[in-house]
Design an enzyme around this catalytic site. Structure first.
Site, short mmCIF file in Angstrom:
data_model
loop_
_atom_site.label_atom_id
_atom_site.label_comp_id
_atom_site.label_asym_id
_atom_site.label_seq_id
_atom_site.Cartn_x
_atom_site.Cartn_y
_atom_site.Cartn_z
N LYS A 58 -59.44 13.35 15.21
CA LYS A 58 -58.52 12.69 16.05
C LYS A 58 -58.46 11.11 15.60
O LYS A 58 -59.05 10.65 14.43
CB LYS A 58 -59.33 12.52 17.34
CG LYS A 58 -59.61 13.89 18.05
CD LYS A 58 -58.16 14.49 18.70
CE LYS A 58 -58.30 16.06 18.70
NZ LYS A 58 -58.88 16.60 19.88
C1 LIG Z 1 -59.46 17.85 20.64
C2 LIG Z 1 -58.77 18.06 21.95
C3 LIG Z 1 -59.59 18.28 23.22
C4 LIG Z 1 -61.12 18.20 23.16
O1 LIG Z 1 -61.77 18.43 22.18
P1 LIG Z 1 -63.24 18.36 21.21
O2 LIG Z 1 -63.03 18.94 20.21
O3 LIG Z 1 -64.11 19.25 22.37
O4 LIG Z 1 -63.56 16.99 21.32
C5 LIG Z 1 -59.33 18.20 24.57
N1 LIG Z 1 -58.04 18.11 24.79
C6 LIG Z 1 -56.95 17.90 23.68
C7 LIG Z 1 -55.37 17.93 23.98
C8 LIG Z 1 -57.46 18.11 22.42
O5 LIG Z 1 -56.64 17.84 21.40
#
Ligand SMILES: *Cc1c(COP(=O)(O)O)cnc(C)c1O
Length: 371
Positions: free
Chosen positions: A191
């Site tokens: 992210k």
């Molecule tokens: C990455 C993501 C999450 C949650 O991700 P984790 O891998 O559990 O931290 C939730 N929603 C979206 C749109 C994502 O891209």
């Protein structure tokens, strides 16, 4: 064809690691020497810093973005018999988290050009069971939150912003993550602000909700061995909080670099036949993903691969037609999402791409248009 040394990966975190290695290692050493890996000073320190940076009243660190979604829904006492509206084309976590609470996901269709939740499709999906709409800011661009909030308020429904793609996104209404009843963030390593493993957080201005979130993420205990409600293990690790605190200093600059890279691709794409933009690239977008569209998607992926350029697809199938969800026969509409999913492809857009690599990607786009 390029040889393998020249391959431009879709994403490469080792470059950021190499650039900042001593800074990151100092933090890890500090935590190792402290001997405190959970419930120390680092998590509250990061929560405060992130809340200030965001302009949010309160932030609670969690073990992942998926946990943050589940804990937020549970803090609102969403459970069996309740329905939660989720965009059909988002990351699977949004629908999983609803099921973890015992509630039922209902899938909403998206806008063809941007992939954002289509507010016009919401009202027909709302029933007396609908409790929450999860509004995802897809790819790092703002969704139509103004319309979504209006509809939600009219029906007395809560809105949860999913800002996993949108860390640092400024919108016409303020910072993404401060605009609805609550927001969740993911700090998964890829992210825009990424931990050294899994982490996430919840932001809200509702202090009673935040109190419940804090209880649920740590076994329902306000103090050790007092379990007021049934919670879970969803704390953020001290090491993750320390790393995120340091990385927070760089996010705006990384996001600006992502946007510059995106602008360069967008300029190239303008004059290419057969390739269109697949998302809303405005001056505030934090470009978690750069999505383009072409009717020759699989050919495009092979073409890029031959030129030593990695691509990815976000996401190949709407959630309700994945093997995991199909048999659930969930309610909803996803014909636009399904059609769109066959045409989308993501280009590398991580901040450590070199100008030379960006040039090669632009050249490859032009060559694809001329083939
Ligand atoms: C990455 C993501 C999450 C949650 O991700 P984790 O891998 O559990 O931290 C939730 N929603 C979206 C749109 C994502 O891209």
């Amino acid at each position: 064809m390029q040889d393998n040394d020249d391959f431009i990966p879709f994403f490469d975190l080792s470059r950021q690691g190499a650039e900042h290695i001593s800074e990151w290692m100092n933090e890890i050493e500090r935590i190792v020497r402290s001997g405190k890996f959970q419930s120390g000073p680092e998590v509250p320190g990061f929560e405060k810093a992130f809340a200030e940076w965001l302009g949010a009243a309160d932030v609670v660190g969690c073990a992942s973005g998926t946990d943050a979604l589940e804990v937020a829904l549970r803090a609102w006492q969403i459970g069996p018999g309740d329905e939660v509206i989720v965009p059909a084309n988002t990351w699977v976590s949004d629908a999983e988290a609803v099921l973890f609470t015992g509630a039922t996901p209902v899938f909403a269709d998206v806008l063809d050009e941007t992939g954002q939740l289509d507010p016009a499709g919401l009202e027909p999906l709302i029933t007396e069971k609908t409790r929450v709409i999860i509004a995802v800011h897809m790819y790092g661009s703002v969704c139509d939150l103004g319309s979504i909030m209006q509809i939600a308020r009219r029906h007395n429904i809560l809105v949860l912003e999913d800002c996993a793609h949108a860390i640092g996104l400024k919108t016409q209404w303020g910072m993404a993550g401060t605009l609805a009843d609550a927001a969740v963030f993911s700090f998964y390593p890829t992210k825009n602000l990424g931990a050294f493993g899994d982490a996430g957080c919840i932001a809200s201005a509702d202090s009673r909700f935040i109190d419940r979130v804090r209880l649920i993420r740590d076994h329902g205990q306000p103090v050790k061995d007092t379990h007021l409600i049934v919670g879970k293990t969803s704390r953020m690790d001290e090491i993750q909080a320390a790393i995120l605190f340091k990385k927070l200093l760089y996010v705006d600059q990384w996001n600006a670099r992502r946007r510059d890279i995106a602008m360069s691709y967008a300029t190239t794409i303008e004059s290419i036949q057969g390739i269109q933009m697949g998302f809303d690239l405005n001056q505030n977008a934090v470009v978690h993903l750069f999505i383009l569209r072409t009717s020759e998607r699989d050919e495009f992926i092979q073409f890029m691969k031959k030129r030593g350029i990695g691509t990815a697809v976000h996401y190949p199938l709407p959630i309700p037609i994945t093997p995991a969800f199909q048999s659930g026969n969930y309610r909803g509409v996803w014909s636009v999402a399904e059609r769109r999913a066959k045409t989308i492809v993501s280009l590398p857009v991580f901040p450590e791409l070199t100008d030379g690599e960006i040039g090669r990607i632009n050249d490859a786009l032009v060559a694809f248009g001329q083939k």
